[in-house]
Scaffold this motif. Structure first.
Motif, PDB file in Angstrom:
ATOM      1  N   PHE A   1      -8.000   4.363  -8.065  1.00  0.00           N
ATOM      2  CA  PHE A   1      -7.778   4.128  -6.642  1.00  0.00           C
ATOM      3  C   PHE A   1      -8.799   4.904  -5.820  1.00  0.00           C
ATOM      4  CE2 PHE A   1      -3.136   3.712  -7.964  1.00  0.00           C
ATOM      5  CZ  PHE A   1      -3.171   2.333  -7.977  1.00  0.00           C
ATOM      6  N   LYS A   2      -9.174   4.320  -4.695  1.00  0.00           N
ATOM      7  CA  LYS A   2     -10.066   4.979  -3.738  1.00  0.00           C
ATOM      8  C   LYS A   2      -9.621   4.587  -2.347  1.00  0.00           C
ATOM      9  CE  LYS A   2     -13.952   4.784  -6.841  1.00  0.00           C
ATOM     10  NZ  LYS A   2     -15.119   4.056  -7.259  1.00  0.00           N
ATOM     11  N   CYS A   3      -9.687   5.537  -1.437  1.00  0.00           N
ATOM     12  CA  CYS A   3      -9.426   5.230  -0.029  1.00  0.00           C
ATOM     13  C   CYS A   3     -10.307   6.128   0.837  1.00  0.00           C
ATOM     14  CB  CYS A   3      -7.950   5.389   0.322  1.00  0.00           C
ATOM     15  SG  CYS A   3      -7.332   7.069   0.403  1.00  0.00           S
ATOM     16  N   ARG A   4     -10.412   5.752   2.098  1.00  0.00           N
ATOM     17  CA  ARG A   4     -11.205   6.541   3.055  1.00  0.00           C
ATOM     18  C   ARG A   4     -10.381   6.761   4.311  1.00  0.00           C
ATOM     19  NH1 ARG A   4     -17.205   4.191   3.155  1.00  0.00           N
ATOM     20  NH2 ARG A   4     -17.005   5.242   5.135  1.00  0.00           N
TER      21      ARG A   4
ATOM     22  N   LEU B   1      -0.805   8.931 -10.681  1.00  0.00           N
ATOM     23  CA  LEU B   1      -1.841   8.270  -9.898  1.00  0.00           C
ATOM     24  C   LEU B   1      -3.241   8.739 -10.269  1.00  0.00           C
ATOM     25  CD1 LEU B   1      -0.131   8.374  -6.374  1.00  0.00           C
ATOM     26  CD2 LEU B   1      -0.396   6.391  -7.861  1.00  0.00           C
ATOM     27  N   ALA B   2      -3.335   9.916 -10.883  1.00  0.00           N
ATOM     28  CA  ALA B   2      -4.651  10.479 -11.192  1.00  0.00           C
ATOM     29  C   ALA B   2      -5.422   9.645 -12.208  1.00  0.00           C
ATOM     30  CB  ALA B   2      -4.496  11.905 -11.701  1.00  0.00           C
ATOM     31  N   ASP B   3      -4.728   8.932 -13.070  1.00  0.00           N
ATOM     32  CA  ASP B   3      -5.416   8.148 -14.092  1.00  0.00           C
ATOM     33  C   ASP B   3      -5.776   6.737 -13.624  1.00  0.00           C
ATOM     34  OD1 ASP B   3      -2.778   7.293 -14.013  1.00  0.00           O
ATOM     35  OD2 ASP B   3      -2.648   6.945 -16.157  1.00  0.00           O
ATOM     36  N   LYS B   4      -5.503   6.437 -12.372  1.00  0.00           N
ATOM     37  CA  LYS B   4      -5.829   5.126 -11.796  1.00  0.00           C
ATOM     38  C   LYS B   4      -7.195   5.204 -11.120  1.00  0.00           C
ATOM     39  CE  LYS B   4      -1.749   3.575 -12.831  1.00  0.00           C
ATOM     40  NZ  LYS B   4      -1.532   2.744 -13.971  1.00  0.00           N
TER      41      LYS B   4
ATOM     42  N   SER C   1      -7.924   1.308   2.784  1.00  0.00           N
ATOM     43  CA  SER C   1      -6.802   1.589   1.900  1.00  0.00           C
ATOM     44  C   SER C   1      -7.176   1.370   0.436  1.00  0.00           C
ATOM     45  CB  SER C   1      -5.628   0.683   2.262  1.00  0.00           C
ATOM     46  OG  SER C   1      -4.577   0.833   1.337  1.00  0.00           O
ATOM     47  N   SER C   2      -6.494   2.105  -0.418  1.00  0.00           N
ATOM     48  CA  SER C   2      -6.653   1.933  -1.859  1.00  0.00           C
ATOM     49  C   SER C   2      -5.913   0.689  -2.344  1.00  0.00           C
ATOM     50  CB  SER C   2      -6.084   3.153  -2.587  1.00  0.00           C
ATOM     51  OG  SER C   2      -4.671   3.214  -2.410  1.00  0.00           O
ATOM     52  N   GLY C   3      -5.011   0.208  -1.505  1.00  0.00           N
ATOM     53  CA  GLY C   3      -4.143  -0.895  -1.911  1.00  0.00           C
ATOM     54  C   GLY C   3      -2.842  -0.390  -2.512  1.00  0.00           C
ATOM     55  N   ASN C   4      -2.717   0.926  -2.635  1.00  0.00           N
ATOM     56  CA  ASN C   4      -1.522   1.542  -3.176  1.00  0.00           C
ATOM     57  C   ASN C   4      -0.980   2.503  -2.123  1.00  0.00           C
ATOM     58  OD1 ASN C   4      -0.136   3.923  -4.609  1.00  0.00           O
ATOM     59  ND2 ASN C   4      -0.169   2.348  -6.201  1.00  0.00           N
ATOM     60  N   LEU C   5       0.172   2.188  -1.557  1.00  0.00           N
ATOM     61  CA  LEU C   5       0.722   2.995  -0.458  1.00  0.00           C
ATOM     62  C   LEU C   5       0.977   4.446  -0.859  1.00  0.00           C
ATOM     63  CD1 LEU C   5       3.172   0.446   1.186  1.00  0.00           C
ATOM     64  CD2 LEU C   5       0.921   1.161   1.997  1.00  0.00           C
ATOM     65  N   GLU C   6       1.433   4.678  -2.077  1.00  0.00           N
ATOM     66  CA  GLU C   6       1.703   6.041  -2.538  1.00  0.00           C
ATOM     67  C   GLU C   6       0.416   6.866  -2.604  1.00  0.00           C
ATOM     68  OE1 GLU C   6       3.944   9.321  -3.625  1.00  0.00           O
ATOM     69  OE2 GLU C   6       4.621   7.398  -2.846  1.00  0.00           O
ATOM     70  N   TYR C   7      -0.653   6.278  -3.108  1.00  0.00           N
ATOM     71  CA  TYR C   7      -1.941   6.975  -3.182  1.00  0.00           C
ATOM     72  C   TYR C   7      -2.441   7.324  -1.783  1.00  0.00           C
ATOM     73  CZ  TYR C   7      -6.698   8.132  -4.556  1.00  0.00           C
ATOM     74  OH  TYR C   7      -7.887   8.789  -4.755  1.00  0.00           O
ATOM     75  N   ASP C   8      -2.395   6.358  -0.876  1.00  0.00           N
ATOM     76  CA  ASP C   8      -2.835   6.599   0.504  1.00  0.00           C
ATOM     77  C   ASP C   8      -1.995   7.695   1.154  1.00  0.00           C
ATOM     78  OD1 ASP C   8      -4.577   4.528  -0.025  1.00  0.00           O
ATOM     79  OD2 ASP C   8      -3.687   3.150   1.437  1.00  0.00           O
ATOM     80  N   LYS C   9      -0.691   7.659   0.919  1.00  0.00           N
ATOM     81  CA  LYS C   9       0.210   8.666   1.485  1.00  0.00           C
ATOM     82  C   LYS C   9      -0.144  10.061   0.968  1.00  0.00           C
ATOM     83  CE  LYS C   9       5.070   9.965   1.419  1.00  0.00           C
ATOM     84  NZ  LYS C   9       6.374   9.682   0.824  1.00  0.00           N
ATOM     85  N   ARG C  10      -0.459  10.158  -0.298  1.00  0.00           N
ATOM     86  CA  ARG C  10      -0.818  11.466  -0.872  1.00  0.00           C
ATOM     87  C   ARG C  10      -2.165  11.969  -0.358  1.00  0.00           C
ATOM     88  NH1 ARG C  10       1.948  12.679  -6.444  1.00  0.00           N
ATOM     89  NH2 ARG C  10       3.851  11.478  -6.149  1.00  0.00           N
TER      90      ARG C  10
END
Length: 70
Positions: free
Chosen positions: A6-9, A1-4, A28-37
């Motif tokens: 993605f951004k969330c708040r 996920l680090a190379d994507k 949301s970043s639009g990616n559930l895994e990123y938000d979960k992390r």
């Protein structure tokens, strides 16, 4: 996920003693895994330092916003 790109708040709610009361992703970043992390990272960081009295009400009400990546 680090190379994507993605951004969330997240909105953070803290008790006066620095303990995490609640965390809510409101952008949301639009990616559930990123938000979960992002949520897991904040939970693992808890407890935080004691909140100064002059901002403890704001911290309790969720006036702290964290953006990911930090």
């Amino acid at each position: 996920l680090a190379d994507k790109d993605f951004k969330c708040r997240g909105q953070v709610f803290l008790k006066e003693n620095g303990e995490l009361q609640h965390l809510e992703i409101f952008e949301s970043s639009g990616n559930l895994e990123y938000d979960k992390r992002a949520i897991e990272a904040v939970k693992k960081s808890s407890p935080f330092d004691q909140i100064p009295k002059e901002i403890s009400d704001r911290a309790y009400k969720g006036d702290i916003i964290l953006g990911f990546p930090l």
